[in-house]
Enzyme design. Structure first.
Site, mmCIF file in Angstrom:
data_model
loop_
_atom_site.group_PDB
_atom_site.id
_atom_site.type_symbol
_atom_site.label_atom_id
_atom_site.label_comp_id
_atom_site.label_asym_id
_atom_site.label_seq_id
_atom_site.Cartn_x
_atom_site.Cartn_y
_atom_site.Cartn_z
ATOM 1 N N HIS A 1 0.509 10.438 -2.692
ATOM 2 C CA HIS A 1 1.229 9.434 -1.891
ATOM 3 C C HIS A 1 2.230 8.680 -2.759
ATOM 4 O O HIS A 1 3.397 8.503 -2.395
ATOM 5 C CB HIS A 1 0.202 8.481 -1.278
ATOM 6 C CG HIS A 1 0.746 7.189 -0.730
ATOM 7 N ND1 HIS A 1 1.138 6.142 -1.544
ATOM 8 C CD2 HIS A 1 0.950 6.769 0.544
ATOM 9 C CE1 HIS A 1 1.554 5.146 -0.791
ATOM 10 N NE2 HIS A 1 1.456 5.490 0.472
ATOM 11 N N ASN A 2 1.788 8.248 -3.947
ATOM 12 C CA ASN A 2 2.685 7.481 -4.816
ATOM 13 C C ASN A 2 3.785 8.354 -5.403
ATOM 14 O O ASN A 2 4.907 7.887 -5.627
ATOM 15 C CB ASN A 2 1.883 6.816 -5.933
ATOM 16 C CG ASN A 2 1.203 5.544 -5.456
ATOM 17 O OD1 ASN A 2 0.904 5.405 -4.269
ATOM 18 N ND2 ASN A 2 0.940 4.633 -6.361
ATOM 19 N N SER B 1 -3.150 1.760 0.085
ATOM 20 C CA SER B 1 -1.719 1.500 0.153
ATOM 21 C C SER B 1 -1.468 0.365 1.139
ATOM 22 O O SER B 1 -2.174 0.223 2.130
ATOM 23 C CB SER B 1 -0.957 2.754 0.608
ATOM 24 O OG SER B 1 0.431 2.516 0.660
ATOM 25 N N LYS C 1 -4.039 9.458 -2.868
ATOM 26 C CA LYS C 1 -3.231 8.279 -3.200
ATOM 27 C C LYS C 1 -2.252 8.593 -4.323
ATOM 28 O O LYS C 1 -1.112 8.111 -4.333
ATOM 29 C CB LYS C 1 -4.141 7.122 -3.601
ATOM 30 C CG LYS C 1 -3.387 5.832 -3.983
ATOM 31 C CD LYS C 1 -2.463 5.357 -2.877
ATOM 32 C CE LYS C 1 -1.994 3.924 -3.025
ATOM 33 N NZ LYS C 1 -1.449 3.543 -4.311
ATOM 34 N N GLU D 1 6.296 8.534 -2.794
ATOM 35 C CA GLU D 1 6.966 7.226 -2.766
ATOM 36 C C GLU D 1 8.077 7.161 -3.808
ATOM 37 O O GLU D 1 9.168 6.641 -3.542
ATOM 38 C CB GLU D 1 5.908 6.153 -3.017
ATOM 39 C CG GLU D 1 6.409 4.727 -3.042
ATOM 40 C CD GLU D 1 5.270 3.790 -3.403
ATOM 41 O OE1 GLU D 1 5.252 3.273 -4.541
ATOM 42 O OE2 GLU D 1 4.380 3.586 -2.548
#
Length: 300
Positions: A175-176, A120, A172, A179
């Site tokens: 995480h996205n 990221s 990840k 987001e």
């Protein structure tokens, strides 16, 4: 450390340059002449050939993949004949974590270590450093730790070996998904203020006030403040939002694990909705209201 960076798109080239600045020997590989030319102008070696690049690097080698998830298997097929025992392949793209686990097993049979590294930082990573979520063999991660320390914001922060194969890309993915939800909340809040015309709010001013001391301050808010300062009415920007696929994977994983994730799910659905120019569902809603209540229909 000697590194082959395969894929010189914007992020791959930025990562290669940061590694080069950090004292590593980097050869960037890309089939596109324009990408190679731009990368060469930034000071590191470039090549069009995977075979020539790997032949030029001492064994064991580190190969970093920065290619779209859909072409990782194809790239590995091109790489495989040229890999040697002890080589490490790092997938720094947005691959699906189950694919990363499969690829790890595949390369283990060739005595090659596969590391999945969720990355990221976007276009700002060159200056600010990258957040790295690393999955795979611990001994291999420790052996090539200098690479991660160079790419991270600092040697002792911004990167972590989070677990076994697949764990990096899993983190990840989540995480996205987070987001997506954060971006949707900011977008809805600023839209609410934009519609309160009686107050004539300066949204860039509000965003800047929130950047300091507010509990909702974040890098996404910083970027929003910059965007609103440059273009307060967002003129010329179409209301069409793509998704990278990781939001979909996050929602699917939440369903598989029976974990409620309504905010992430709805933020993904809002992106899908943004792409409908002439929504059939909205037109049917209008038709139903007319049928049961005689409510007027607006025609096009």
């Amino acid at each position: 450390m000697d590194i082959a960076m395969i894929g010189l798109g914007r992020m791959g080239a930025n990562m290669a340059e940061r590694l080069h600045r950090g004292g590593h020997h980097v050869i960037g590989v890309d089939p596109g002449e324009a990408a190679r030319t731009t990368a060469a102008e930034r000071g590191f070696e470039v090549s069009a050939s995977i075979a020539e690049t790997l032949a030029a690097l001492p064994v064991p080698r580190v190969v970093w993949l920065m290619v779209p998830a859909g072409v990782v298997d194809q790239t590995l097929a091109s790489l495989s004949p040229h890999l040697s025992e002890g080589d490490v392949v790092i997938d720094g793209g947005n691959s699906y974590y189950k694919d990363s686990m499969r690829r790890n097993e595949q390369l283990q049979g060739e005595d090659v270590t596969y590391i999945d590294c969720g990355t990221s930082g976007g276009v700002w990573g060159l200056q600010e450093g990258y957040s790295l979520m690393i999955g795979g063999d611990q001994a291999a991660v420790e052996r090539i730790g200098a690479i991660f320390r160079t790419l991270a914001p600092a040697e002792d922060r911004g990167w972590a070996h989070v677990g076994p194969s697949g764990a990096g890309h899993f983190c990840k993915m989540v995480h996205n998904g987070i987001e997506y939800g954060m971006m949707q909340a900011y977008a809805e809040g600023f839209a609410l203020m934009q519609h309160k015309t009686g107050f004539n709010l300066d949204l860039a001013q509000v965003a800047k006030a929130w950047q300091h001391g507010s509990v909702v301050r974040s890098w996404l808010l910083d970027l929003s403040a910059d965007a609103l300062a440059r273009n307060p009415q967002l003129d010329g920007i179409a209301p069409y939002v793509e998704d990278s696929g990781e939001g979909r994977w996050t929602v699917a994983e939440a369903i598989d694990l029976d974990v409620p994730a309504p905010v992430i799910t709805l933020s993904l659905l809002e992106r899908l909705r943004s792409r409908e120019k002439n929504s059939f569902s909205d037109r049917l809603l209008a038709a139903m209201r007319n049928e049961f209540g005689g409510h007027a229909i607006k025609t096009t």
